[in-house]
Design a protein around this motif. Structure first.
Motif, PDB file in Angstrom:
ATOM      1  N   ILE A 197       2.131   2.893  -7.594  1.00  0.00           N
ATOM      2  CA  ILE A 197       1.593   1.653  -8.010  1.00  0.00           C
ATOM      3  C   ILE A 197       2.763   0.528  -8.295  1.00  0.00           C
ATOM      4  O   ILE A 197       3.675   0.850  -9.088  1.00  0.00           O
ATOM      5  N   ARG A 198       2.836  -0.493  -7.422  1.00  0.00           N
ATOM      6  CA  ARG A 198       3.809  -1.551  -7.447  1.00  0.00           C
ATOM      7  C   ARG A 198       3.640  -2.520  -8.877  1.00  0.00           C
ATOM      8  O   ARG A 198       2.609  -2.850  -8.985  1.00  0.00           O
ATOM      9  N   ILE A 222       9.404   1.133  -2.898  1.00  0.00           N
ATOM     10  CA  ILE A 222       8.137   1.787  -2.779  1.00  0.00           C
ATOM     11  C   ILE A 222       7.094   1.104  -2.318  1.00  0.00           C
ATOM     12  O   ILE A 222       6.943  -0.011  -2.180  1.00  0.00           O
ATOM     13  N   ALA A 223       5.859   1.944  -1.700  1.00  0.00           N
ATOM     14  CA  ALA A 223       4.791   1.312  -1.081  1.00  0.00           C
ATOM     15  C   ALA A 223       3.570   2.040  -1.723  1.00  0.00           C
ATOM     16  O   ALA A 223       3.449   2.884  -2.296  1.00  0.00           O
ATOM     17  N   GLY A 224       2.728   1.153  -1.394  1.00  0.00           N
ATOM     18  CA  GLY A 224       1.169   1.532  -2.278  1.00  0.00           C
ATOM     19  C   GLY A 224       0.207   0.386  -1.904  1.00  0.00           C
ATOM     20  O   GLY A 224       0.317  -0.636  -1.660  1.00  0.00           O
ATOM     21  N   GLN A 225      -0.918   0.748  -2.135  1.00  0.00           N
ATOM     22  CA  GLN A 225      -2.197   0.082  -2.123  1.00  0.00           C
ATOM     23  C   GLN A 225      -2.323  -0.754  -3.383  1.00  0.00           C
ATOM     24  O   GLN A 225      -2.999  -1.997  -3.072  1.00  0.00           O
ATOM     25  N   LEU A 226      -1.854  -0.552  -4.413  1.00  0.00           N
ATOM     26  CA  LEU A 226      -2.132  -1.273  -5.427  1.00  0.00           C
ATOM     27  C   LEU A 226      -0.859  -2.065  -6.154  1.00  0.00           C
ATOM     28  O   LEU A 226      -0.114  -1.373  -6.267  1.00  0.00           O
ATOM     29  N   THR A 227      -0.898  -3.181  -6.328  1.00  0.00           N
ATOM     30  CA  THR A 227       0.025  -3.990  -7.081  1.00  0.00           C
ATOM     31  C   THR A 227      -0.336  -4.914  -8.419  1.00  0.00           C
ATOM     32  O   THR A 227      -1.488  -5.230  -8.252  1.00  0.00           O
ATOM     33  N   ILE A 234      -0.677  -1.018 -15.290  1.00  0.00           N
ATOM     34  CA  ILE A 234      -0.252   0.059 -14.401  1.00  0.00           C
ATOM     35  C   ILE A 234      -0.360   1.661 -15.077  1.00  0.00           C
ATOM     36  O   ILE A 234      -0.607   2.475 -14.262  1.00  0.00           O
ATOM     37  N   LEU A 235      -0.113   1.572 -16.266  1.00  0.00           N
ATOM     38  CA  LEU A 235      -0.624   2.930 -17.017  1.00  0.00           C
ATOM     39  C   LEU A 235      -1.934   3.248 -16.808  1.00  0.00           C
ATOM     40  O   LEU A 235      -2.203   4.433 -16.592  1.00  0.00           O
ATOM     41  N   ARG A 236      -2.954   2.204 -16.959  1.00  0.00           N
ATOM     42  CA  ARG A 236      -4.139   2.747 -16.757  1.00  0.00           C
ATOM     43  C   ARG A 236      -4.540   3.150 -15.568  1.00  0.00           C
ATOM     44  O   ARG A 236      -5.335   4.010 -15.327  1.00  0.00           O
TER      45      ARG A 236
END
Length: 308
Positions: A197-198, A222-227, A234-236
């Motif tokens: 999670i970015r 890092i890479a990810g689908q969600l930014t 981010i924590l949730r």
């Protein structure tokens, strides 16, 4: 009529300074506790008295004109002297009073609210505390704050700094459901095989996760689908199983203790210096602010600060 009689009042000058700092009539009005229309009238009266336009106004933005920039640069030092003089007079009261404005991040604000601020207000009924949270670091002097609370590494060198507690630490965490069909990463290099999670920084760039082992620092793109641009979100997202998150240990403590989060790469995330209260070294310290710093030092000596 004398020049003195035609001179603008302090409230008008203060209104102009607040608008210049916030770049918004509405935000400045909120800071000063007046209506936006009253603030607009005050600035219009000031401009009419000076015979120049200080601000460029559109429906979407407010900015200083060249004349406004020159005028504000000239009056700011004098206004600071006036405020300091008012603080000195206020100190003659039998007990601290007035407003303390503090700028900090949302996460730091949550950490200091219960153990420090609420205790301070319980002791000093004539003091008000306003906490403004922003992800970006600000110039507390230029923006009219009495103090800031940030990580030690972010405190400007020309400030008086008081540690607020223990060291801080960031962790890489994920929900048990996320690891149901995935192996846990054993090194930062393994993160390329994971959904991360970015975090988008206030300036627009994506935060690179920071690691260290045996004194050797390492940052990973890092890479990810969600930014996201919020530590809370981010924590949730991590709790919901959306991916791995890089979060402050303080915010993740409940999830870790309940088993809703799992920590990984622990040996790669050592602690670092924690939060500090800081304020200008050259500015007169008002009685309320002095009482606040004295209480913090008292709690630190007693090892009762819970900021960790």
């Amino acid at each position: 009529m004398s020049d003195f009689a035609q001179s603008p009042g302090f409230s008008e000058l203060n209104a102009a300074a607040a608008i210049a700092a916030r770049k918004s009539f509405r935000a400045a009005a909120s800071d000063l506790g007046v209506s936006a229309s009253a603030l607009s009238h005050a600035v219009s009266a000031l401009e009419a008295r000076l015979g120049v336009r200080l601000f460029n106004r559109t429906t979407r933005s407010v900015s200083l004109t060249p004349a406004g920039e020159q005028f504000l640069a000239k009056i700011k030092p004098a206004m600071r002297e006036i405020v300091d003089a008012m603080h000195e007079v206020n100190e003659q009261r039998s007990r601290p009073a007035g407003l303390i404005r503090i700028n900090t991040s949302e996460g730091a604000g949550e950490q200091i609210l219960a153990p420090i601020v609420t205790e301070f207000l319980r002791r000093h009924h004539d003091v008000q505390v306003e906490i403004i949270t922003e992800s970006r670091a600000v110039d507390i002097v230029a923006d009219g704050f009495d103090a800031g609370i940030r990580l030690a590494e972010m405190v400007p060198r020309d400030m008086v700094s008081i540690p607020l507690g223990k060291t801080q630490r960031h962790l890489v965490v994920g929900a048990p459901a996320y690891f149901a069909n995935r192996p846990q990463p054993r090194s930062p290099a393994d993160l390329k095989k994971h959904l991360c999670i970015r975090y988008r920084l206030p300036g627009g760039s994506i935060y690179r996760w920071e690691f260290e082992k045996r004194g050797q620092p390492l940052s990973v793109d890092i890479a990810g689908q969600l930014t996201l641009d919020s530590d809370r979100l981010i924590l949730r997202a991590a709790l919901s199983g959306a991916g791995l998150a890089y979060v402050n240990e303080w915010s993740a403590r409940e999830g870790l203790s309940s088993g809703r989060l799992v920590q990984v790469l622990g040996e790669w995330t050592p602690p670092y210096p924690g939060l500090c209260l800081y304020y200008p070294s050259h500015r007169h310290i008002a009685a309320a602010m002095r009482a606040f710093t004295e209480m913090i030092r008292e709690m630190a000596v007693g090892d009762r600060l819970l900021v960790a």
